[in-house]
Write an enzyme that holds these catalytic residues in place. Structure first.
Site, short mmCIF file in Angstrom:
data_model
loop_
_atom_site.label_atom_id
_atom_site.label_comp_id
_atom_site.label_asym_id
_atom_site.label_seq_id
_atom_site.Cartn_x
_atom_site.Cartn_y
_atom_site.Cartn_z
N GLN A 365 0.86 -1.18 0.00
CA GLN A 365 0.00 0.00 0.00
C GLN A 365 0.89 1.22 0.00
O GLN A 365 1.68 1.42 0.91
CB GLN A 365 -0.90 0.02 1.24
CG GLN A 365 -1.80 1.23 1.35
CD GLN A 365 -2.95 1.18 0.35
OE1 GLN A 365 -3.61 0.16 0.20
NE2 GLN A 365 -3.19 2.30 -0.32
N GLY A 366 0.79 2.05 -1.04
CA GLY A 366 1.60 3.26 -1.12
C GLY A 366 0.76 4.50 -0.93
O GLY A 366 -0.45 4.45 -0.68
N GLY A 367 1.42 5.66 -1.04
CA GLY A 367 0.71 6.92 -0.85
C GLY A 367 -0.30 7.19 -1.94
O GLY A 367 -1.26 7.93 -1.72
N GLY A 369 -1.67 4.58 -4.10
CA GLY A 369 -2.46 3.45 -4.55
C GLY A 369 -1.99 2.15 -3.94
O GLY A 369 -1.11 2.11 -3.09
N LYS A 385 0.50 -1.84 -9.87
CA LYS A 385 0.15 -0.72 -9.00
C LYS A 385 -1.13 -0.07 -9.53
O LYS A 385 -1.16 0.44 -10.64
CB LYS A 385 1.27 0.31 -8.94
CG LYS A 385 0.94 1.49 -8.00
CD LYS A 385 1.95 2.61 -8.11
CE LYS A 385 3.25 2.26 -7.44
NZ LYS A 385 4.18 3.43 -7.41
N ASP A 482 12.72 10.55 -3.11
CA ASP A 482 11.99 9.81 -2.07
C ASP A 482 12.65 8.46 -1.81
O ASP A 482 11.98 7.44 -1.70
CB ASP A 482 10.53 9.64 -2.47
CG ASP A 482 9.64 9.23 -1.28
OD1 ASP A 482 10.06 9.49 -0.13
OD2 ASP A 482 8.57 8.66 -1.50
#
Length: 657
Positions: A365-367, A369, A385, A482
């Site tokens: 789970q990312g920022g 999606g 993704k 990042d």
């Protein structure tokens, strides 16, 4: 990084969201107040900072915290507090919209508290509603302004009929005025509303607000960033909303807030406007008529050109470009580039591969999606993704990934195999990484024992080689922005591959640094010049690399280190031990058993060089030789760049987010 989405509205057919707001205003006129809030606008669960378990101390403290917020916020409309001690302390905050009654405020915060408990198990989360927002975290976020704009989505949409450039002029004039009022005049509430008449038939209503723990300067800075995002997403529409952690802005063509406006504005007539009025009296003259026609033609031309440029950056225009199989033709500055290398896949294929995005296939789970494991018809395993359907920033990430990774081929970079865009669905397809991400092996108590020092050296070397390629050897010069352990993936042979280029930036051949007003990334890994001033360069990635190196050695998470008694940051602790000659105390005992003490000390040395406060003092990635060679200190000490001496290091103390 967080998703950004866009809210737009119709004037007549606004849907249930409008009628809820209208009912709130109508009932308030008669002294009645709604206590039940509509669906939430947006939810941010930051699982990258960890999640809590059922019946844990964290969950118990969180319930106490949220109950406290519901009860205490109603009185003043803003409240923050903490529950628990030491490692179990939780910070919480609630803010109600400045026009909400105490009853409506209490009902909104209570409902938001219930929803955030039901929908989120992250240790850092924030939920936005029409009339309130509720936030909690394991770390102290009070009075800290970090802008993370979001545009909550809505189902009712209508574009402006004409002249969006002129509309934008009036809109920004009003919004900047009431932003100034909220930040510097109404400092107790940090809330302001206003209206401005663009024409006899069109009035623009606006609202701005900051959390009350902000300074006046931070409040205005947050609102200024939100207004920039408002232009990016919504100014060609009849309504728009931007919410962030510390501020929010909104405009509509109808009165959507309760109570009287704090500002009623009129756009000032400029010298050019007076000249145009004077020209009306000269229309009977041939020369005057020709000049008026010429001036009107020029104005129309430049307005249309400006509107088209803005439209090119809108979600629909981006989608139109990205779905063109001949080539993706967007760069950060809007320039055109070809990307025939990328394969477009249909949605049906990816649905079948992931069992219709089944939760059992969810692997991350990312920022922006969720990531699913997929199996293509030819038996190939992939990672899919699925970007948020609502996310504008997710679309920006999509654009970056397509432009960058499709053109970058390196052993230590995750390969992008294809993408898919159909309707609201935006999907990216990567090579599958069976061993997931590096953070699991650093911080998970069970998995950390599976890797020895030799494997970590190989992983560190892979990250370094990937960064050298991005910074110096690729066709494009890329700053990742990042870099962190969760963005370093491991294949079946434990080869490290850098992933997630959604925040990356392309540099020109001779460009060494750039500046941005919107700081994105993850605190704890962000270089001080970037976190504080928005300045980023290849040395920003070097800083992040140094943090990862120290995290691997210590097995301590930089973003959680301030909760310990050792020092305020992991970097400060490492520097303190180094200057006292106690650097081996930084090393995790299980790691020390499997590695050479000399090699580990050399890596601590390199990590400290990379995290120096002044970017000019940090080495470039190409100056850091392969970690397996065992000549790190010698080669660095022989460098002509004398500023690589550890004796000249100044370690910054940036608090984690």
């Amino acid at each position: 990084m967080l998703k950004i989405q866009c809210a737009r509205s119709k004037k007549m057919e606004r849907g249930p969201h409008f009628y809820f707001q209208f009912s709130f205003i109508l009932l308030s006129m008669f002294g009645l107040h709604l206590t039940v809030e509509a669906d939430y606008l947006e939810l941010s669960c930051r699982y990258e900072y960890g999640n809590y378990s059922t019946n844990s101390t964290f969950e118990s403290n969180l319930k106490l915290l949220l109950d406290s917020l519901s009860y205490n916020t109603a009185t003043t409309g803003f409240y923050n507090t903490t529950v628990g001690e030491g490692l179990h302390r939780i910070y919480g905050q609630a803010l109600c919209r400045g026009d909400a009654s105490s009853t409506a405020c209490e009902g909104c915060v209570s409902n938001a508290s219930q929803e955030i408990m039901k929908l989120c198990t992250a240790e850092d989360a924030l939920i936005w509603y029409e009339l309130c927002q509720v936030r909690y975290s394991f770390q102290d976020f009070f009075s800290k302004m970090v802008y993370t704009g979001k545009y909550p989505d809505s189902d009712y949409q209508e574009k402006l009929a004409s002249d969006p450039a002129l509309f934008y002029t009036y809109l920004m004039y009003q919004m900047k005025n009431i932003s100034n009022e909220a930040a510097y005049v109404n400092t107790t509430q940090m809330f302001a509303t206003g209206k401005i008449n663009k024409s006899v038939s069109q009035t623009i209503y606006g609202l701005v607000q900051c959390t009350r723990d902000m300074s006046d300067k931070d409040c205005y800075s947050c609102l200024d960033s939100a207004l920039a995002d408002l232009r990016a997403c919504c100014y060609t529409w009849k309504g728009g909303t931007v919410v962030s952690r510390t501020c929010n802005v909104r405009y509509e063509l109808y009165r959507f807030f309760n109570g009287s406006t704090t500002s009623t504005l009129s756009y000032p007539a400029s010298t050019g406007d007076k000249w145009k009025k004077g020209m009306v009296g000269l229309v009977i003259g041939i020369l005057g008529l020709l000049l008026a026609v010429l001036a009107g033609s020029c104005t129309l031309y430049f307005n249309r050109r400006k509107a088209n440029q803005d439209l090119e950056r809108s979600p629909r225009a981006l989608l139109n470009d990205l779905t063109n199989p001949v080539g993706v033709e967007i760069t950060e500055e809007g320039n055109l580039v070809s990307s025939e290398e990328l394969s477009f896949m249909d949605l049906a294929t990816l649905k079948a591969a992931t069992d219709d995005f089944s939760s059992s296939n969810k692997i991350g789970q990312g920022g922006f999606g969720t990531v699913y494991k997929g199996l293509l018809s030819d038996g190939k395993e992939v990672a899919v993704k699925r970007l948020s359907r609502k996310s504008w920033q997710g679309l920006e990430e999509f654009k970056n990934e397509v432009i960058l990774i499709a053109k970058l081929q390196h052993r230590n970079l995750v390969r992008l195999l294809g993408c898919s865009i159909e309707g609201d669905e935006k999907l990216l397809v990567y090579e599958f990484m069976p061993n997931k991400s590096l953070d699991m092996y650093i911080f998970d108590l069970d998995k950390r024992a599976q890797l020895d020092w030799c494997t970590y050296v190989s992983i560190i070397d892979g990250i370094a080689r990937g960064l050298v390629y991005l910074h110096e050897d690729s066709r494009l010069r890329i700053i990742h922005r990042d870099l962190k352990p969760s963005n370093v993936l491991l294949d079946h042979e434990m080869v490290a591959k850098i992933s997630d280029f959604g925040m990356a930036r392309i540099f020109c051949e001779n460009q060494s640094s750039a500046n941005t007003r919107r700081v994105v990334g993850t605190y704890g890994y962000m270089a001080p010049e970037y976190a504080m001033g928005g300045l980023f360069s290849v040395k920003s990635d070097v800083f992040s690399f140094g943090v990862i190196l120290l995290e691997i050695i210590s097995r301590k998470r930089s973003s959680r280190f301030y909760l310990t008694e050792h020092a305020q940051t992991l970097l400060a602790y490492a520097w303190k031990l180094w200057t006292q000659g106690r650097e081996l105390e930084l090393v995790d005992p299980s790691l020390a058993k499997s590695g050479s003490t000399a090699e580990i000390v050399r890596c601590i040395h390199i990590g400290l060089l990379c995290v120096q406060e002044d970017p000019g003092d940090r080495p470039t990635m190409s100056e850091i030789p392969a970690f397996s060679v065992g000549r790190l200190v010698q080669e660095l000490n022989q460098s002509s760049a004398t500023n690589l001496s550890v004796n000249q290091m100044t370690i910054s103390s940036i608090l984690p987010r």
